[in-house]
Design an enzyme around this catalytic site. Structure first.
Site, short mmCIF file in Angstrom:
data_model
loop_
_atom_site.label_atom_id
_atom_site.label_comp_id
_atom_site.label_asym_id
_atom_site.label_seq_id
_atom_site.Cartn_x
_atom_site.Cartn_y
_atom_site.Cartn_z
N SER A 137 -9.49 2.00 2.53
CA SER A 137 -8.52 2.77 1.77
C SER A 137 -7.47 1.92 1.07
O SER A 137 -6.71 2.41 0.27
CB SER A 137 -7.83 3.75 2.71
N SER A 168 -10.55 -0.66 6.50
CA SER A 168 -9.83 -0.56 5.22
C SER A 168 -9.14 -1.82 4.75
O SER A 168 -8.53 -1.83 3.68
CB SER A 168 -8.79 0.57 5.30
N LYS A 174 0.85 -1.19 0.00
CA LYS A 174 0.00 0.00 0.00
C LYS A 174 0.88 1.24 0.00
O LYS A 174 1.89 1.31 0.72
CB LYS A 174 -0.91 -0.03 1.23
#
Length: 447
Positions: free
Chosen positions: A151, A175, A82
């Site tokens: 996210s 997330s 990420k």
């Protein structure tokens, strides 16, 4: 409602094949790059990808194996990170043009662990702005008109699309658990403090967790083993031994587990097909699930989570917001503004409730091996909604710091994935994975 019949892209099997010389890391990375080239113009999972750098890593790892040197548990296996996880040899841009081209000077602690384990760092997956709420342009691999969730948008989508067998995500609200549900993959958020957050962009020191995505339960267990460990630089990290996650995922249960289902006031947010699927799961577990009505006041934990999140994100974003306020999204501006309206006393009260929440749920695990819950309200929401979905079914467990796992068990009315969430006791993540394995095997016998 039945499970998606998806072929596995297994990290455990790939690592074994590379160590045995049956496959090469270079060939595996080439296959990943081919899939990315074929599909990422639509999915848009990657914020940064350098094929040459990925192949160079793979060739060096193959050379090490052929030389008879030690190999790690993820030797030659590709992984995505990420884009809030620092890497010394790749940019980390945090989902915003404000940090376009930002190049960290050191790896995050978890990246050090991955390199030591022999993983190939493929690149950085897209995230929402500052891992908060403003969507990125990543699409759902099952339906390009829908969100992959947020996210950890790119990480979930990249694993679902078979770009990589593993990816790192983070969760402050929902997330990891919700994107895993939307994308039909396994998502695991271990106990708070299990994995170091050093070198990962901070939005909330109290709520931020690190976890990951995979296409098999054993894979997510192996990944967690690799990146777990004590780090004194992270205030949430604890200096105690970690359980063996892979052993937990592979273990047989000593007795059939007891599982709890809690009827929260916000369960009415569930879509009809999600509720139908969850009821089928409960029925399929053969009377091992006990339902409980909970006090309406327990729903107030959602407000407690929001209070802590808004207060802390304002603090953590202070320098950035002072310098770049016009460049921030309306969602981020709103959160920072709300944080300014929260008093120190309100924040301290919220922290006290958070501490008590963990103790409250610990009572359930004296009798139950896991809590069963929705992972999301239903199928992935359309991109036209302008958001990445409702995280309400994740917030309570994130607040309490409990280990949470998405199992990709269901499909909805539009043939899109719907995940089922299992929650375990603090620092009993291996027990949660063992229970999850039993749940999967038991439900397969019902098909």
């Amino acid at each position: 409602m039945t499970k998606h019949d998806l072929s596995l892209f297994s990290a455990v099997q790939s690592a074994e094949g590379i160590r045995d010389g049956r496959i090469s890391s270079e060939a595996l990375v080439e296959d990943c790059l081919k899939r990315i080239e074929e599909t990422d113009s639509t999915i848009r999972a990657w914020a940064y990808l350098d094929a040459g750098v990925a192949l160079d890593q793979a060739r060096e790892l193959d050379r090490i194996r052929k030389a008879g040197r030690a190999t790690g548990p993820l030797h030659g296996v590709p992984i995505g990170l990420k884009d809030i996880v620092d890497t010394k040899d790749m940019p980390t841009q945090r989902g915003t043009p404000i940090f376009s081209g930002r190049q960290p000077v050191a790896d995050a602690r978890l990246v050090e662990c991955l390199r030591e384990a022999g993983a190939v760092i493929m690149g950085k997956t897209k995230t929402t702005e500052f891992a908060f709420m403003h969507p990125t342009d990543t699409t759902n691999p099952f339906d390009a008109t829908r969100t992959p969730g947020g996210s950890s948008s790119g990480s979930a989508a990249a694993v679902a699309a078979r770009h990589v067998p593993l990816a790192i995500g983070t969760q402050t609200g929902g997330s990891i658990i919700r994107p895993a549900s939307y994308c039909g993959v396994y998502g695991f958020k271990p106990t708070r403090g299990m994995i170091s957050r050093h070198g990962v962009f901070r939005t909330s020191v109290s709520l931020d967790h690190v976890g990951g995505f995979a296409n098999a339960l054993e894979d997510i267990a192996l990944l967690t083993n690799v990146v777990s460990g004590y780090d004194q630089r992270d205030p949430a990290s604890f200096a105690r031994p970690r359980a063996d996650m892979l052993a937990g995922a592979q273990a047989e249960v000593p007795v059939e587990p007891n599982i709890a289902w809690l009827d929260f006031p916000f369960n009415d947010r569930l879509d009809e097909d999600a509720l139908e699927g969850l009821n089928a799961v409960i029925e399929g577990l053969g009377g091992r699930v006990e339902r409980f009505s909970v006090s309406p006041q327990l729903a107030d934990l959602i407000t407690v989570h929001k209070t802590i999140y808004d207060y802390e994100i304002r603090q953590n974003m202070a320098e950035i917001s002072n310098a770049h306020w016009p460049e921030l999204s309306p969602e981020m501006q709103s959160a920072i503004t709300r944080g300014g309206d929260i008093s120190d006393a309100q924040y301290e009260d919220a922290l006290a409730v958070m501490a008590s929440a963990q103790g409250f749920f610990a009572e359930y695990f004296n009798e139950f091996d896991a809590i069963l819950a929705p992972a999301a309200t239903g199928e992935a929401v359309p991109l036209s909604a302008g958001h990445t979905g409702d995280s309400v079914f994740c917030l309570t467990w994130t607040l309490a710091g409990l280990p949470c796992l998405t199992l990709p068990l269901l499909v909805g009315r539009n043939d899109l994935p719907i995940g089922v969430q299992l929650i375990g006791a603090v620092e009993e993540d291996d027990r949660l994975l063992r229970t999850a394995s039993w749940v999967q095997r038991t439900l397969r016998t019902q098909e």
